[in-house]
Design an enzyme around this catalytic site. Structure first.
Site, PDB file in Angstrom:
ATOM      1  N   SER A   1      34.527  41.792  39.207  1.00 48.73           N
ATOM      2  CA  SER A   1      35.069  42.422  40.404  1.00 48.73           C
ATOM      3  C   SER A   1      34.362  43.748  40.596  1.00 48.73           C
ATOM      4  O   SER A   1      34.451  44.629  39.747  1.00 48.73           O
ATOM      5  CB  SER A   1      36.577  42.692  40.251  1.00 48.73           C
ATOM      6  OG  SER A   1      37.265  41.497  40.037  1.00 48.73           O
TER       7      SER A   1
ATOM      8  N   THR B   1      32.800  49.459  32.457  1.00 43.84           N
ATOM      9  CA  THR B   1      32.145  49.568  33.752  1.00 43.84           C
ATOM     10  C   THR B   1      32.047  51.025  34.160  1.00 43.84           C
ATOM     11  O   THR B   1      32.914  51.829  33.834  1.00 43.84           O
ATOM     12  CB  THR B   1      32.929  48.770  34.812  1.00 43.84           C
ATOM     13  OG1 THR B   1      33.035  47.419  34.374  1.00 43.84           O
ATOM     14  CG2 THR B   1      32.264  48.806  36.162  1.00 43.84           C
TER      15      THR B   1
ATOM     16  N   GLN C   1      27.782  39.871  29.261  1.00 39.65           N
ATOM     17  CA  GLN C   1      28.689  39.315  30.264  1.00 39.65           C
ATOM     18  C   GLN C   1      29.399  38.068  29.767  1.00 39.65           C
ATOM     19  O   GLN C   1      30.308  37.578  30.415  1.00 39.65           O
ATOM     20  CB  GLN C   1      27.933  39.015  31.565  1.00 39.65           C
ATOM     21  CG  GLN C   1      27.446  40.242  32.288  1.00 39.65           C
ATOM     22  CD  GLN C   1      28.570  41.028  32.961  1.00 39.65           C
ATOM     23  OE1 GLN C   1      29.730  40.654  32.974  1.00 39.65           O
ATOM     24  NE2 GLN C   1      28.203  42.152  33.525  1.00 39.65           N
TER      25      GLN C   1
ATOM     26  N   GLY D   1      37.164  49.546  36.604  1.00 42.65           N
ATOM     27  CA  GLY D   1      38.563  49.129  36.515  1.00 42.65           C
ATOM     28  C   GLY D   1      38.780  47.633  36.441  1.00 42.65           C
ATOM     29  O   GLY D   1      39.875  47.155  36.716  1.00 42.65           O
ATOM     30  N   GLY D   2      37.764  46.864  36.119  1.00 48.95           N
ATOM     31  CA  GLY D   2      37.938  45.415  35.976  1.00 48.95           C
ATOM     32  C   GLY D   2      38.424  44.768  37.256  1.00 48.95           C
ATOM     33  O   GLY D   2      37.969  45.087  38.351  1.00 48.95           O
TER      34      GLY D   2
ATOM     35  N   ASP E   1      33.128  37.825  29.899  1.00 49.09           N
ATOM     36  CA  ASP E   1      33.865  37.500  31.122  1.00 49.09           C
ATOM     37  C   ASP E   1      34.302  36.040  31.154  1.00 49.09           C
ATOM     38  O   ASP E   1      34.936  35.602  32.102  1.00 49.09           O
ATOM     39  CB  ASP E   1      33.011  37.785  32.362  1.00 49.09           C
ATOM     40  CG  ASP E   1      33.069  39.237  32.784  1.00 49.09           C
ATOM     41  OD1 ASP E   1      33.926  39.967  32.249  1.00 49.09           O
ATOM     42  OD2 ASP E   1      32.274  39.633  33.637  1.00 49.09           O
TER      43      ASP E   1
END
Length: 179
Positions: free
Chosen positions: A89, A23, A60, A110-111, A63
């Protein structure tokens, strides 16, 4: 064994998605005062590694959990199935003063820790009167429904024994945010 957060989140279903560095976040303010705060994630480095029309396609699907059920046959909450959205997030943030003027604009990669990183920084600037650099430079600490994560190599890690003495589970680890 299972990570502590799995046990804490068991009533909601286990989460088996991977957290990978993938990210980015940018903040732009031009001389006319137009502003943008944008978090972008295409999952894994370079997403699916496929390009279309000059753009990298996302991945994605990482995820989601590749397993539909745990060993006891219970459904995993973030299993792959139709009509589901990927867990993500993000917290691109713009803070305005009482006069409507932009006071702060920020965000972070940062997830699942992104929201905590951004919240800590906003609190530091507003409540603790820190400069942006002081707030961004603070060590990271976060609890995501389980153990406390304290940033390794910082003064916050010195609180580990005190927290353990109070009965908390504590992990000391790298927590690079990119705020």
């Amino acid at each position: 064994g299972k990570p502590d957060r799995d046990n804490a989140m068991a009533p909601h279903g286990l989460d088996q998605s991977l957290e990978l560095p993938s990210t980015t976040h940018i903040v732009v303010v031009d001389k006319a005062g137009n502003a943008a705060s944008m978090t972008s994630s295409i999952e894994t480095g370079f997403g699916s590694r496929q390009m279309a029309g000059g753009f990298l396609l996302n991945n994605q699907l990482t995820d989601f959990s590749a397993r539909a059920e745990d060993d006891a046959g219970n459904p995993i909450r973030n299993r792959i199935e139709p009509w589901k959205r990927p867990r993500s997030s993000m917290a691109p943030t713009m803070v305005f003063g009482p006069d409507g003027e932009l006071r702060m604009i920020l965000g972070s990669p940062g997830g699942s820790r992104i929201i905590g990183y951004v919240a800590k920084t906003v609190i530091a600037m507003i409540d603790w009167q820190m400069t942006p650099q002081e707030a961004v430079s603070l060590p990271h600490f976060i609890n995501r429904n389980g153990a406390y994560d304290l940033e390794a190599g910082t003064e916050i890690a010195e609180l580990a024994d005190d927290l353990r003495d109070e009965g908390y589970q504590v992990n000391i680890r790298g927590l690079n945010s990119g705020l």
